[in-house]
Design a protein around this motif. Structure first.
Motif, PDB file in Angstrom:
ATOM      1  N   GLY A 148      41.065 -11.132  51.122  1.00  0.00           N
ATOM      2  CA  GLY A 148      40.778  -8.939  50.639  1.00  0.00           C
ATOM      3  C   GLY A 148      39.186  -8.935  51.385  1.00  0.00           C
ATOM      4  O   GLY A 148      39.506  -7.725  51.751  1.00  0.00           O
ATOM      5  N   SER A 149      38.692  -9.673  51.742  1.00  0.00           N
ATOM      6  CA  SER A 149      37.258 -10.001  52.600  1.00  0.00           C
ATOM      7  C   SER A 149      38.199  -8.987  54.251  1.00  0.00           C
ATOM      8  O   SER A 149      37.906  -7.922  54.434  1.00  0.00           O
ATOM      9  CB  SER A 149      36.257 -10.353  52.602  1.00  0.00           C
ATOM     10  N   VAL A 150      39.203  -9.563  54.414  1.00  0.00           N
ATOM     11  CA  VAL A 150      39.405  -8.967  55.810  1.00  0.00           C
ATOM     12  C   VAL A 150      40.039  -7.651  56.042  1.00  0.00           C
ATOM     13  O   VAL A 150      40.496  -6.568  56.133  1.00  0.00           O
ATOM     14  CB  VAL A 150      40.832  -9.839  56.092  1.00  0.00           C
ATOM     15  N   ILE A 151      40.855  -7.512  54.193  1.00  0.00           N
ATOM     16  CA  ILE A 151      41.732  -6.802  53.860  1.00  0.00           C
ATOM     17  C   ILE A 151      41.158  -4.971  53.803  1.00  0.00           C
ATOM     18  O   ILE A 151      40.691  -3.804  54.400  1.00  0.00           O
ATOM     19  CB  ILE A 151      42.938  -6.094  53.052  1.00  0.00           C
ATOM     20  N   GLY A 152      40.013  -5.247  52.474  1.00  0.00           N
ATOM     21  CA  GLY A 152      38.384  -4.155  52.845  1.00  0.00           C
ATOM     22  C   GLY A 152      37.749  -4.434  53.877  1.00  0.00           C
ATOM     23  O   GLY A 152      37.624  -3.246  54.722  1.00  0.00           O
ATOM     24  N   GLY A 153      37.906  -5.190  55.405  1.00  0.00           N
ATOM     25  CA  GLY A 153      36.733  -4.833  56.010  1.00  0.00           C
ATOM     26  C   GLY A 153      37.522  -3.522  57.340  1.00  0.00           C
ATOM     27  O   GLY A 153      36.861  -2.954  57.729  1.00  0.00           O
ATOM     28  N   VAL A 154      38.910  -4.233  57.161  1.00  0.00           N
ATOM     29  CA  VAL A 154      39.620  -3.139  58.267  1.00  0.00           C
ATOM     30  C   VAL A 154      40.045  -2.120  57.456  1.00  0.00           C
ATOM     31  O   VAL A 154      39.439  -0.377  57.771  1.00  0.00           O
ATOM     32  CB  VAL A 154      41.058  -3.679  58.214  1.00  0.00           C
ATOM     33  N   ILE A 155      39.383  -1.432  56.757  1.00  0.00           N
ATOM     34  CA  ILE A 155      39.630  -0.091  55.714  1.00  0.00           C
ATOM     35  C   ILE A 155      38.368   1.120  55.925  1.00  0.00           C
ATOM     36  O   ILE A 155      38.487   1.661  56.347  1.00  0.00           O
ATOM     37  CB  ILE A 155      40.374  -0.362  54.209  1.00  0.00           C
ATOM     38  N   GLY A 156      37.563  -0.481  55.506  1.00  0.00           N
ATOM     39  CA  GLY A 156      36.025   0.147  55.061  1.00  0.00           C
ATOM     40  C   GLY A 156      35.866   0.422  57.253  1.00  0.00           C
ATOM     41  O   GLY A 156      35.181   1.360  57.164  1.00  0.00           O
ATOM     42  N   ALA A 157      35.890  -0.137  58.220  1.00  0.00           N
ATOM     43  CA  ALA A 157      36.026   0.443  59.371  1.00  0.00           C
ATOM     44  C   ALA A 157      36.435   1.544  59.204  1.00  0.00           C
ATOM     45  O   ALA A 157      35.632   2.315  60.682  1.00  0.00           O
ATOM     46  CB  ALA A 157      36.322  -0.874  60.819  1.00  0.00           C
ATOM     47  N   LYS A 158      37.384   1.772  59.156  1.00  0.00           N
ATOM     48  CA  LYS A 158      37.996   2.725  59.832  1.00  0.00           C
ATOM     49  C   LYS A 158      37.453   4.091  58.480  1.00  0.00           C
ATOM     50  O   LYS A 158      37.609   5.078  59.396  1.00  0.00           O
ATOM     51  CB  LYS A 158      39.786   2.763  59.921  1.00  0.00           C
ATOM     52  N   ILE A 159      36.800   4.377  57.852  1.00  0.00           N
ATOM     53  CA  ILE A 159      36.040   4.591  57.112  1.00  0.00           C
ATOM     54  C   ILE A 159      35.113   5.241  57.572  1.00  0.00           C
ATOM     55  O   ILE A 159      34.935   6.409  58.128  1.00  0.00           O
ATOM     56  CB  ILE A 159      36.188   4.176  55.166  1.00  0.00           C
ATOM     57  N   LEU A 160      34.481   3.841  58.485  1.00  0.00           N
ATOM     58  CA  LEU A 160      32.947   4.348  58.713  1.00  0.00           C
ATOM     59  C   LEU A 160      33.595   5.558  60.194  1.00  0.00           C
ATOM     60  O   LEU A 160      31.966   6.203  59.736  1.00  0.00           O
ATOM     61  CB  LEU A 160      32.828   2.890  59.374  1.00  0.00           C
TER      62      LEU A 160
END
Length: 122
Positions: A85-97
């Protein structure tokens, strides 16, 4: 190689040591301290400070994790379940950043830190 990236700097080494120490003792937190340190002390732009802190966290957590694993102080089952879950969330968060304004990023990060601090105290 670019000497700029490998130039020894006592201030940066001290910051790294302190954030590594906090991360090692508390299991996290070093990365949380890095964002304001990068912004206010090293004068790194808001978006870059968040991204740089994330990159540094890889080294913080790897160093701490080696010790935790060698001492058996972790739960492997939870680690793998949360890691996915953290890998998925990290990718989404980085794109939103990349799409957030610096002001929004600063305010929302500050609010999250205040909420986290209050939860730790109460």
């Amino acid at each position: 190689m670019n000497k700029k990236y490998f130039n020894f700097n006592i201030k940066n080494s001290f910051i790294g040591s302190m954030t590594g120490f906090i991360n090692g003792v508390f299991g996290s937190g070093g990365g949380t301290l890095l964002v304001p340190i990068l912004n206010n002390i090293l004068k790194v732009e808001e978006h870059k400070s968040h991204a740089t802190a994330l990159a540094i966290i890889v080294f913080l957590t790897t160093a701490s994790s080696v010790v935790y694993v060698s001492k058996g102080t972790y739960d492997l089952t939870i680690t793998f379940k949360v890691a996915l879950g953290s890998v998925i969330g990290g990718v989404i968060g980085a794109k939103i950043l990349c799409k957030l304004t610096s002001r929004f990023l600063r305010i929302s990060f500050g609010l999250i830190m205040i909420i986290a601090a209050l939860r730790m105290v109460f």
